[in-house]
Design a protein around this motif. Structure first.
Motif, PDB file in Angstrom:
ATOM      1  N   ASP A   5      14.169  -6.404 -25.114  1.00 14.30           N
ATOM      2  CA  ASP A   5      12.798  -6.221 -24.675  1.00 14.30           C
ATOM      3  C   ASP A   5      12.496  -6.948 -23.379  1.00 14.30           C
ATOM      4  O   ASP A   5      11.498  -6.654 -22.740  1.00 14.30           O
ATOM      5  N   THR A   6      13.346  -7.880 -22.966  1.00 10.76           N
ATOM      6  CA  THR A   6      13.074  -8.628 -21.751  1.00 10.76           C
ATOM      7  C   THR A   6      13.888  -8.133 -20.560  1.00 10.76           C
ATOM      8  O   THR A   6      13.587  -8.481 -19.441  1.00 10.76           O
ATOM      9  N   LYS A   7      14.897  -7.320 -20.799  1.00  7.10           N
ATOM     10  CA  LYS A   7      15.736  -6.798 -19.720  1.00  7.10           C
ATOM     11  C   LYS A   7      15.336  -5.376 -19.369  1.00  7.10           C
ATOM     12  O   LYS A   7      14.937  -4.602 -20.231  1.00  7.10           O
ATOM     13  N   THR A   8      15.491  -5.043 -18.107  1.00  3.74           N
ATOM     14  CA  THR A   8      15.266  -3.658 -17.686  1.00  3.74           C
ATOM     15  C   THR A   8      16.561  -2.878 -17.849  1.00  3.74           C
ATOM     16  O   THR A   8      17.639  -3.455 -18.030  1.00  3.74           O
ATOM     17  N   CYS A  10      18.143  -1.405 -15.570  1.00  2.00           N
ATOM     18  CA  CYS A  10      19.040  -1.777 -14.463  1.00  2.00           C
ATOM     19  C   CYS A  10      19.928  -2.956 -14.870  1.00  2.00           C
ATOM     20  O   CYS A  10      21.124  -2.952 -14.605  1.00  2.00           O
ATOM     21  N   ALA A  11      19.338  -3.957 -15.519  1.00  2.59           N
ATOM     22  CA  ALA A  11      20.103  -5.118 -15.967  1.00  2.59           C
ATOM     23  C   ALA A  11      21.117  -4.717 -17.036  1.00  2.59           C
ATOM     24  O   ALA A  11      22.261  -5.168 -17.016  1.00  2.59           O
ATOM     25  N   HIS A  12      20.704  -3.859 -17.952  1.00  2.00           N
ATOM     26  CA  HIS A  12      21.626  -3.412 -18.997  1.00  2.00           C
ATOM     27  C   HIS A  12      22.776  -2.600 -18.411  1.00  2.00           C
ATOM     28  O   HIS A  12      23.920  -2.738 -18.837  1.00  2.00           O
ATOM     29  N   VAL A  13      22.497  -1.752 -17.443  1.00  2.00           N
ATOM     30  CA  VAL A  13      23.553  -0.954 -16.816  1.00  2.00           C
ATOM     31  C   VAL A  13      24.498  -1.863 -16.036  1.00  2.00           C
ATOM     32  O   VAL A  13      25.712  -1.688 -16.067  1.00  2.00           O
ATOM     33  N   GLU A  14      23.946  -2.857 -15.362  1.00  2.00           N
ATOM     34  CA  GLU A  14      24.782  -3.807 -14.629  1.00  2.00           C
ATOM     35  C   GLU A  14      25.745  -4.516 -15.574  1.00  2.00           C
ATOM     36  O   GLU A  14      26.894  -4.796 -15.224  1.00  2.00           O
ATOM     37  N   GLU A  15      25.305  -4.764 -16.799  1.00  5.42           N
ATOM     38  CA  GLU A  15      26.150  -5.402 -17.804  1.00  5.42           C
ATOM     39  C   GLU A  15      26.985  -4.392 -18.593  1.00  5.42           C
ATOM     40  O   GLU A  15      27.659  -4.743 -19.549  1.00  5.42           O
ATOM     41  N   ILE A  26      21.123   4.157 -25.911  1.00  4.54           N
ATOM     42  CA  ILE A  26      20.356   5.343 -26.284  1.00  4.54           C
ATOM     43  C   ILE A  26      19.046   4.943 -26.957  1.00  4.54           C
ATOM     44  O   ILE A  26      18.000   5.547 -26.711  1.00  4.54           O
ATOM     45  N   ALA A  27      19.077   3.901 -27.779  1.00  4.08           N
ATOM     46  CA  ALA A  27      17.853   3.435 -28.440  1.00  4.08           C
ATOM     47  C   ALA A  27      16.799   2.987 -27.431  1.00  4.08           C
ATOM     48  O   ALA A  27      15.607   3.099 -27.685  1.00  4.08           O
ATOM     49  N   LEU A  28      17.255   2.487 -26.280  1.00  4.96           N
ATOM     50  CA  LEU A  28      16.316   2.045 -25.242  1.00  4.96           C
ATOM     51  C   LEU A  28      15.702   3.213 -24.475  1.00  4.96           C
ATOM     52  O   LEU A  28      14.615   3.082 -23.927  1.00  4.96           O
ATOM     53  N   GLU A  47       8.232  -1.270 -20.238  1.00  6.11           N
ATOM     54  CA  GLU A  47       8.829  -2.561 -19.887  1.00  6.11           C
ATOM     55  C   GLU A  47      10.342  -2.513 -19.712  1.00  6.11           C
ATOM     56  O   GLU A  47      10.952  -3.472 -19.263  1.00  6.11           O
ATOM     57  N   HIS A  48      10.963  -1.391 -20.027  1.00  3.94           N
ATOM     58  CA  HIS A  48      12.408  -1.265 -19.859  1.00  3.94           C
ATOM     59  C   HIS A  48      12.812  -0.773 -18.473  1.00  3.94           C
ATOM     60  O   HIS A  48      14.002  -0.652 -18.193  1.00  3.94           O
ATOM     61  N   VAL A  49      11.844  -0.480 -17.616  1.00  7.31           N
ATOM     62  CA  VAL A  49      12.156  -0.083 -16.236  1.00  7.31           C
ATOM     63  C   VAL A  49      11.380  -0.971 -15.267  1.00  7.31           C
ATOM     64  O   VAL A  49      10.354  -1.550 -15.617  1.00  7.31           O
ATOM     65  N   CYS A  50      11.890  -1.081 -14.048  1.00  4.59           N
ATOM     66  CA  CYS A  50      11.308  -2.000 -13.060  1.00  4.59           C
ATOM     67  C   CYS A  50       9.965  -1.527 -12.516  1.00  4.59           C
ATOM     68  O   CYS A  50       9.047  -2.316 -12.360  1.00  4.59           O
ATOM     69  N   ARG A  51       9.872  -0.246 -12.197  1.00  7.47           N
ATOM     70  CA  ARG A  51       8.654   0.309 -11.602  1.00  7.47           C
ATOM     71  C   ARG A  51       8.198   1.509 -12.440  1.00  7.47           C
ATOM     72  O   ARG A  51       8.380   2.649 -12.054  1.00  7.47           O
ATOM     73  N   PRO A  52       7.601   1.234 -13.624  1.00 11.36           N
ATOM     74  CA  PRO A  52       7.310   2.304 -14.579  1.00 11.36           C
ATOM     75  C   PRO A  52       6.219   3.279 -14.131  1.00 11.36           C
ATOM     76  O   PRO A  52       5.240   2.893 -13.501  1.00 11.36           O
ATOM     77  N   GLN A  53       6.456   4.508 -14.480  1.00 12.94           N
ATOM     78  CA  GLN A  53       5.477   5.591 -14.295  1.00 12.94           C
ATOM     79  C   GLN A  53       5.550   6.419 -15.564  1.00 12.94           C
ATOM     80  O   GLN A  53       6.644   6.801 -15.993  1.00 12.94           O
ATOM     81  N   LYS A  54       4.411   6.700 -16.175  1.00 12.68           N
ATOM     82  CA  LYS A  54       4.395   7.476 -17.417  1.00 12.68           C
ATOM     83  C   LYS A  54       4.788   8.924 -17.126  1.00 12.68           C
ATOM     84  O   LYS A  54       4.339   9.512 -16.156  1.00 12.68           O
TER      85      LYS A  54
END
Length: 57
Positions: A5-8, A10-15, A26-28, A47-54
């Motif tokens: 919930d605290t990482k975007t 982008c951070a998860h993909v980097e890891e 997939i759950a994210l 909150e899972h993306v840096c610049r969210p747009q609905k």
């Protein structure tokens, strides 16, 4: 994965979460309701993306 919930995405993909644990990734992103105006990734929560747009329905 308590810090999901605290990482975007982008951070998860980097890891390399999308290759190490595809089901967790997939759950994210499923079902996507927002996308990032910066990189274009889609996610289930703003909150899972840096610049969210609905996403429009």
């Amino acid at each position: 994965m308590s810090d999901s919930d605290t990482k975007t995405l982008c951070a998860h993909v980097e890891e390399k979460l999308h290759t190490k644990d595809p089901q967790a990734y997939i759950a994210l992103i499923h079902p996507a309701s927002h996308y990032c105006q910066g990189c274009g990734r889609s996610a289930a929560k703003a909150e899972h993306v840096c610049r969210p747009q609905k996403l429009s329905e």
